[in-house]
Design an enzyme around this catalytic site. Sequence first.
Site, PDB file in Angstrom:
ATOM      1  N   LEU A 121     -44.288  14.332 -52.546  1.00 54.53           N
ATOM      2  CA  LEU A 121     -43.927  14.304 -53.998  1.00 54.53           C
ATOM      3  C   LEU A 121     -45.163  14.539 -55.442  1.00 54.53           C
ATOM      4  O   LEU A 121     -45.065  14.880 -56.413  1.00 54.53           O
ATOM      5  CB  LEU A 121     -43.923  12.343 -54.417  1.00 54.53           C
ATOM      6  CG  LEU A 121     -42.996  11.407 -53.596  1.00 54.53           C
ATOM      7  CD1 LEU A 121     -43.156   9.812 -54.080  1.00 54.53           C
ATOM      8  CD2 LEU A 121     -41.954  11.608 -53.338  1.00 54.53           C
TER       9      LEU A 121
ATOM     10  N   ASP B 286     -56.912  16.676 -54.429  1.00 61.46           N
ATOM     11  CA  ASP B 286     -56.821  16.267 -53.169  1.00 61.46           C
ATOM     12  C   ASP B 286     -57.559  17.048 -52.414  1.00 61.46           C
ATOM     13  O   ASP B 286     -58.620  17.595 -52.193  1.00 61.46           O
ATOM     14  CB  ASP B 286     -55.555  16.891 -52.553  1.00 61.46           C
ATOM     15  CG  ASP B 286     -54.386  16.264 -51.429  1.00 61.46           C
ATOM     16  OD1 ASP B 286     -54.620  15.581 -50.945  1.00 61.46           O
ATOM     17  OD2 ASP B 286     -53.104  16.225 -52.258  1.00 61.46           O
TER      18      ASP B 286
ATOM     19  N   SER C 212     -44.243   1.189 -55.975  1.00 61.37           N
ATOM     20  CA  SER C 212     -43.756   0.792 -54.784  1.00 61.37           C
ATOM     21  C   SER C 212     -42.370  -0.244 -55.509  1.00 61.37           C
ATOM     22  O   SER C 212     -43.073  -0.984 -55.784  1.00 61.37           O
ATOM     23  CB  SER C 212     -44.382   1.314 -53.836  1.00 61.37           C
ATOM     24  OG  SER C 212     -44.045   0.837 -52.624  1.00 61.37           O
TER      25      SER C 212
ATOM     26  N   TYR D 204     -50.975  -3.104 -48.824  1.00 61.16           N
ATOM     27  CA  TYR D 204     -49.663  -2.276 -49.928  1.00 61.16           C
ATOM     28  C   TYR D 204     -49.952  -2.650 -50.394  1.00 61.16           C
ATOM     29  O   TYR D 204     -49.604  -1.811 -51.935  1.00 61.16           O
ATOM     30  CB  TYR D 204     -49.554  -1.487 -48.542  1.00 61.16           C
ATOM     31  CG  TYR D 204     -48.088  -0.379 -49.424  1.00 61.16           C
ATOM     32  CD1 TYR D 204     -49.643   0.999 -49.479  1.00 61.16           C
ATOM     33  CD2 TYR D 204     -46.986  -0.942 -49.515  1.00 61.16           C
ATOM     34  CE1 TYR D 204     -48.546   1.857 -49.957  1.00 61.16           C
ATOM     35  CE2 TYR D 204     -46.393   0.491 -49.985  1.00 61.16           C
ATOM     36  CZ  TYR D 204     -47.011   1.633 -50.133  1.00 61.16           C
ATOM     37  OH  TYR D 204     -46.294   2.551 -51.102  1.00 61.16           O
TER      38      TYR D 204
ATOM     39  N   LYS E 220     -50.226  -1.807 -54.835  1.00 63.86           N
ATOM     40  CA  LYS E 220     -49.541  -1.140 -56.064  1.00 63.86           C
ATOM     41  C   LYS E 220     -48.915  -2.220 -57.313  1.00 63.86           C
ATOM     42  O   LYS E 220     -47.963  -1.747 -58.155  1.00 63.86           O
ATOM     43  CB  LYS E 220     -47.684  -1.266 -55.436  1.00 63.86           C
ATOM     44  CG  LYS E 220     -47.667   0.392 -54.418  1.00 63.86           C
ATOM     45  CD  LYS E 220     -48.234   1.691 -54.392  1.00 63.86           C
ATOM     46  CE  LYS E 220     -48.866   2.306 -53.605  1.00 63.86           C
ATOM     47  NZ  LYS E 220     -49.095   3.423 -54.918  1.00 63.86           N
TER      48      LYS E 220
ATOM     49  N   PHE F  38     -38.548   6.970 -49.548  1.00 62.21           N
ATOM     50  CA  PHE F  38     -38.414   8.768 -50.285  1.00 62.21           C
ATOM     51  C   PHE F  38     -39.055   9.218 -48.742  1.00 62.21           C
ATOM     52  O   PHE F  38     -39.652   9.050 -48.033  1.00 62.21           O
ATOM     53  CB  PHE F  38     -39.233   9.106 -51.190  1.00 62.21           C
ATOM     54  CG  PHE F  38     -39.132   8.717 -52.695  1.00 62.21           C
ATOM     55  CD1 PHE F  38     -38.628  10.127 -52.926  1.00 62.21           C
ATOM     56  CD2 PHE F  38     -38.690   7.290 -53.023  1.00 62.21           C
ATOM     57  CE1 PHE F  38     -37.621  10.059 -54.509  1.00 62.21           C
ATOM     58  CE2 PHE F  38     -37.335   8.100 -54.270  1.00 62.21           C
ATOM     59  CZ  PHE F  38     -37.681   9.058 -54.524  1.00 62.21           C
TER      60      PHE F  38
END
Length: 261
Positions: A17, A36, A152, A165, A169, A198
């Site tokens: 993304l 990154d 998310s 997780y 989020k 996605f």
Amino acid sequence: MKVENRTFIVSGGSSGLGAATVQDLLARNAYVSILDRSPPPEELKSSSRVRYFAVDIREVDQINKGVEGTVEWTKETSAPLGGVVNCAGVAVAAKIIDSHNEPHSLDLWDFAIAVNLTGTFNLTRLALKHLVKVAPEEGPDGERGVIIFVASAAAYEGQPGQTAYAATKGGIRSMTLPMARDLARHGVRVVTIAPGVFDSSMTANFSPKARKSLENEGIIYPRRFGQPYEFAGTVRWILDTPYINGETIRLSGAGRLPGKL
């Protein structure tokens, strides 16, 4: 806000993304600083409008070096800082009590928090030190820039094994509005995107059974996984629409994650 000849920091911009967002920004004549761990593909890295900084989002010193390097680059290009798109993240999975009645790994919890939540917070706060000093755009709004977070669907309905997780989020979703309120006096907006499922490196290893279950039960229409260009298009819409502020936008095909696959 005006995107052309502005510089945007995109964490996790080398793939998925984040890379789609970089490509869309470049198509609009923006400059992009990619933070990154892995270098971007050559077609991005070779662009004169791209600067890459090797950054582990867990390391504050590396983040600060990437931000300061970006600011120095803006002085060379005369393309002032325009905002941050926080795409760096990891997907982790573990039951709170596993099949052997052992508790969730604290190391895994700390890793998820460090990357997804603390990393996002650190990059944002360090970039904001410079963004709030950028000259405001002409016009009644006097906008300086935009911060975009990535949450998310798990922030709303996490699946079994997503406790850590979902916590990261959900934390991102929860800090969106108070940060937007903090930054209103500086003319900086804060918006979060909450993608559903996605096509990305996170979902590439899904089994055919899990993928089919999500497509048939979790997604309403279009009955498929989201595509990176659709995420990038949402970033574009946010940048172009000044009245979008303090919100978390679901990007999910009207889907809701099922209780189990």
